[in-house]
Design an enzyme around this catalytic site. Structure first.
Site, PDB file in Angstrom:
ATOM      1  CG  HIS A   1     -56.097   8.728  32.902  1.00  0.00           C
ATOM      2  ND1 HIS A   1     -57.487   8.456  32.886  1.00  0.00           N
ATOM      3  CD2 HIS A   1     -55.671   7.173  32.940  1.00  0.00           C
ATOM      4  CE1 HIS A   1     -57.854   7.065  33.102  1.00  0.00           C
ATOM      5  NE2 HIS A   1     -56.821   6.397  32.932  1.00  0.00           N
TER       6      HIS A   1
ATOM      7  CE1 TYR B   1     -64.850  15.278  36.409  1.00  0.00           C
ATOM      8  CE2 TYR B   1     -63.396  14.559  34.588  1.00  0.00           C
ATOM      9  CZ  TYR B   1     -63.567  14.700  35.977  1.00  0.00           C
ATOM     10  OH  TYR B   1     -62.757  14.427  36.969  1.00  0.00           O
TER      11      TYR B   1
ATOM     12  N   PRO C   1     -66.490  16.210  44.676  1.00  0.00           N
ATOM     13  CG  PRO C   1     -67.327  14.318  44.866  1.00  0.00           C
ATOM     14  CD  PRO C   1     -67.451  15.548  45.335  1.00  0.00           C
TER      15      PRO C   1
ATOM     16  CE  LYS D   1     -57.601  20.248  41.214  1.00  0.00           C
ATOM     17  NZ  LYS D   1     -56.432  19.109  40.716  1.00  0.00           N
TER      18      LYS D   1
ATOM     19  CE1 TYR E   1     -60.163  16.459  36.492  1.00  0.00           C
ATOM     20  CE2 TYR E   1     -58.068  15.290  36.025  1.00  0.00           C
ATOM     21  CZ  TYR E   1     -59.479  15.178  36.239  1.00  0.00           C
ATOM     22  OH  TYR E   1     -60.139  13.974  36.598  1.00  0.00           O
TER      23      TYR E   1
HETATM   24  C1  FAD Z   1     -67.378   9.835  46.493  1.00  0.00           C
HETATM   25  C2  FAD Z   1     -66.117  10.620  46.808  1.00  0.00           C
HETATM   26  C3  FAD Z   1     -65.258  10.388  45.594  1.00  0.00           C
HETATM   27  C4  FAD Z   1     -64.172  11.362  45.750  1.00  0.00           C
HETATM   28  N1  FAD Z   1     -62.996  11.289  44.855  1.00  0.00           N
HETATM   29  C5  FAD Z   1     -61.938  12.037  44.972  1.00  0.00           C
HETATM   30  C6  FAD Z   1     -60.967  12.122  43.741  1.00  0.00           C
HETATM   31  O1  FAD Z   1     -61.161  11.529  42.652  1.00  0.00           O
HETATM   32  N2  FAD Z   1     -59.594  12.751  44.019  1.00  0.00           N
HETATM   33  C7  FAD Z   1     -59.351  13.271  45.261  1.00  0.00           C
HETATM   34  O2  FAD Z   1     -58.320  13.878  45.386  1.00  0.00           O
HETATM   35  N3  FAD Z   1     -60.297  13.029  46.379  1.00  0.00           N
HETATM   36  C8  FAD Z   1     -61.517  12.738  46.256  1.00  0.00           C
HETATM   37  N4  FAD Z   1     -62.385  12.394  47.474  1.00  0.00           N
HETATM   38  C9  FAD Z   1     -61.966  12.852  48.521  1.00  0.00           C
HETATM   39  C10 FAD Z   1     -61.003  12.203  49.357  1.00  0.00           C
HETATM   40  O3  FAD Z   1     -61.637  10.876  49.596  1.00  0.00           O
HETATM   41  C11 FAD Z   1     -60.847  12.809  50.822  1.00  0.00           C
HETATM   42  O4  FAD Z   1     -60.610  14.279  50.537  1.00  0.00           O
HETATM   43  C12 FAD Z   1     -59.843  11.894  51.545  1.00  0.00           C
HETATM   44  O5  FAD Z   1     -60.303  10.760  52.077  1.00  0.00           O
HETATM   45  C13 FAD Z   1     -59.300  12.860  52.966  1.00  0.00           C
HETATM   46  O6  FAD Z   1     -58.372  12.106  53.516  1.00  0.00           O
HETATM   47  P1  FAD Z   1     -58.140  12.692  55.021  1.00  0.00           P
HETATM   48  O7  FAD Z   1     -57.165  11.229  55.530  1.00  0.00           O
HETATM   49  O8  FAD Z   1     -58.201  14.026  55.314  1.00  0.00           O
HETATM   50  O9  FAD Z   1     -59.720  12.128  55.620  1.00  0.00           O
HETATM   51  P2  FAD Z   1     -60.426  10.832  55.723  1.00  0.00           P
HETATM   52  O10 FAD Z   1     -60.264   9.736  54.674  1.00  0.00           O
HETATM   53  O11 FAD Z   1     -61.920  11.108  56.255  1.00  0.00           O
HETATM   54  O12 FAD Z   1     -59.953  10.045  56.960  1.00  0.00           O
HETATM   55  C14 FAD Z   1     -60.214  10.507  58.474  1.00  0.00           C
HETATM   56  C15 FAD Z   1     -59.941   9.331  59.425  1.00  0.00           C
HETATM   57  O13 FAD Z   1     -60.109   9.847  60.652  1.00  0.00           O
HETATM   58  C16 FAD Z   1     -61.034   8.778  61.463  1.00  0.00           C
HETATM   59  N5  FAD Z   1     -61.573   9.524  62.485  1.00  0.00           N
HETATM   60  C17 FAD Z   1     -62.595  10.325  62.472  1.00  0.00           C
HETATM   61  N6  FAD Z   1     -63.034  10.835  63.740  1.00  0.00           N
HETATM   62  C18 FAD Z   1     -62.059  10.238  64.478  1.00  0.00           C
HETATM   63  C19 FAD Z   1     -61.940  10.211  65.947  1.00  0.00           C
HETATM   64  N7  FAD Z   1     -62.581  11.136  66.683  1.00  0.00           N
HETATM   65  N8  FAD Z   1     -60.786   9.782  66.637  1.00  0.00           N
HETATM   66  C20 FAD Z   1     -60.091   8.731  65.758  1.00  0.00           C
HETATM   67  N9  FAD Z   1     -59.973   8.751  64.490  1.00  0.00           N
HETATM   68  C21 FAD Z   1     -61.048   9.422  63.869  1.00  0.00           C
HETATM   69  C22 FAD Z   1     -61.845   8.170  60.465  1.00  0.00           C
HETATM   70  O14 FAD Z   1     -62.332   6.883  60.865  1.00  0.00           O
HETATM   71  C23 FAD Z   1     -61.008   8.081  58.969  1.00  0.00           C
HETATM   72  O15 FAD Z   1     -60.309   6.989  59.038  1.00  0.00           O
HETATM   73  C24 FAD Z   1     -63.584  11.822  47.037  1.00  0.00           C
HETATM   74  C25 FAD Z   1     -64.538  11.657  48.289  1.00  0.00           C
HETATM   75  C26 FAD Z   1     -65.731  11.093  48.056  1.00  0.00           C
HETATM   76  C27 FAD Z   1     -66.637  10.935  49.167  1.00  0.00           C
END
Ligand code: FAD
Length: 388
Positions: A72, A200, A292, A296, A383
């Site tokens: 995009h 947006y 969100p 980011k 962005y």
């Molecule tokens: C509605 C929504 C829209 C979004 N849109 C965007 C976007 O457009 N662009 C963007 O960049 N970001 C977006 N985000 C944010 C993005 O989804 C998160 O920042 C991203 O998932 C972070 O990844 P992570 O691996 O750090 O954490 P998570 O995805 O939360 O993964 C953590 C993992 O750890 C596991 N876990 C938790 N506790 C334990 C434990 N005690 N023992 C073992 N495992 C455990 C969980 O089950 C999970 O699988 C959005 C989020 C939401 C909710």
């Protein structure tokens, strides 16, 4: 059992870190609380910065994204009925990639399978030990049995509600938090997107976002009070409210259909400092959360993983400067994304206590974006993402 780096959490941060480390010859074990199917069904992010795209290629997990993702080159913003576009490529020479987090996670699992990386799913009561020594370990339960893994380092990639950040004594971490007085009601539907780029919308009835995953899968959001529950919103009520918040020329193009996923996400900004404590490193949502609006969260997880994987690989080659500087380096980038996410959230949403003065400030911010190339350049740079 022994490994070099224990990774807690098999979301995008944990999988990407495991992939980059294993490819460089550093052994890891990923501990994930949920099943693989559960992780793969979570619907979340969809906008990837160019740095994240590059890192996925570097990890050997970018081929399907290159074939099926959608670059995009801009996005639309609206102020009530007025629609204007910010052209990212024209303003800063970059673009973003629209490719769902679910697909990113699937590609990373496939890449991990291909190199035989170790994942243990369905773990419970994960507990971190001796993090301030050079011999940390992690214990957990699986199928009723107690296990222990010894390692050199522990990477906390377990999201906002994980156990890793909580393992740092409260007195040793500094937390910054802003909770917004509304959430986003999101609907995924098998319908063509209303526009070819994200829209947006700032409307007197509240914020709306028209987003997509591909040509046949749309993701739409509307701002709702925190007191709302998903059950309060029928599909018909959602589509009517979305239509009301988009400019008429956009709303007339909207094709609706049954929702295939519907959920409410609260909006929060959060940072925990530092991101290293002894042999524990925090990555992604375990250390920080952004609303969100600026897209980011996943991208910050990717930049953390880039800095940490570089640091750990250098450590095993005899250079500790990368792991010693990890927290400061990651946090510098985190705070820039915090500012951008906060500013776009503040510009686009209706706040319950918003005064007429505050509304004028929103209007002038949007006017600046619509009329000033300098303002559009700053928006485009943020962005599409700062270098990492
Ligand atoms: C509605 C929504 C829209 C979004 N849109 C965007 C976007 O457009 N662009 C963007 O960049 N970001 C977006 N985000 C944010 C993005 O989804 C998160 O920042 C991203 O998932 C972070 O990844 P992570 O691996 O750090 O954490 P998570 O995805 O939360 O993964 C953590 C993992 O750890 C596991 N876990 C938790 N506790 C334990 C434990 N005690 N023992 C073992 N495992 C455990 C969980 O089950 C999970 O699988 C959005 C989020 C939401 C909710």
């Amino acid at each position: 059992m022994r490994t070099q780096v224990i990774i807690i959490g098999g979301g995008p941060s944990g999988l990407l870190l495991s992939q980059l480390l294993n490819r460089a010859g550093v052994a890891t074990v990923v501990l994930e609380r949920q099943s693989r199917d559960y992780v793969l069904q979570r619907i979340r992010a969809g906008v990837l910065e160019r740095g994240t795209v590059q890192l996925l290629h570097d990890a050997g997990a970018g081929a399907r994204m290159a074939a099926e993702g959608h670059p995009h080159h801009g996005c639309y913003l609206t102020q009530d009925q007025h629609l204007f576009r910010v052209d990212f490529t024209e303003r800063c020479g970059h673009a973003v990639m629209v490719y769902g987090q679910t697909e990113v996670t699937r590609d990373l699992y496939d890449a991990q399978d291909a190199i035989g990386a170790t994942h243990i799913h369905g773990v419970q009561n994960v507990t971190l030990h001796d993090l301030k020594t050079t011999a940390p370990s992690v214990t957990f339960e699986k199928d009723g049995m107690q296990h222990r893994i010894n390692a050199d380092f522990v990477a906390g990639c377990d999201g906002f509600h994980g156990v890793s950040r909580a393992s740092i004594p409260e007195g040793d971490r500094c937390e910054y938090e802003k909770v917004y007085p509304f959430g986003w009601l999101g609907v995924l539907s098998r319908t063509p997107p209303v526009m070819d780029e994200l829209v947006y919308a700032n409307h007197p009835r509240g914020f709306a976002l028209a987003s997509m995953r591909n040509e046949t899968l749309s993701r739409y959001y509307i701002q709702v009070p925190l007191t709302n529950r998903v059950e309060d919103w029928s599909d018909d009520a959602f589509w009517a409210e979305l239509r009301a918040r988009l400019p008429q020329e956009v709303a007339e193009r909207l094709i609706t259909g049954p929702s295939i996923e519907k959920s409410i996400a609260p909006l929060r900004s959060f940072v925990s400092e530092p991101m290293r404590w002894g042999q524990l490193f925090l990555c992604g949502d375990a250390a920080h959360i952004v609303p969100p609006t600026g897209a980011k969260g996943l991208n910050l997880a990717a930049s953390d993983v880039k800095y940490l994987s570089d640091g750990l690989i250098a450590h095993y080659a005899g250079d500790d400067s990368g792991i010693d500087g990890y927290s400061d380096r990651a946090l510098r980038r985190v705070w820039k994304a915090m500012r951008f996410s906060w500013s776009v959230t503040t510009m686009m949403h209706r706040f319950p206590d918003q005064s007429p003065y505050d509304q004028r400030m929103q209007q002038v911010e949007l006017d600046m974006l619509a009329t000033s190339t300098a303002a559009r350049q700053v928006f485009a740079e943020n962005y599409t993402g700062h270098d990492f």
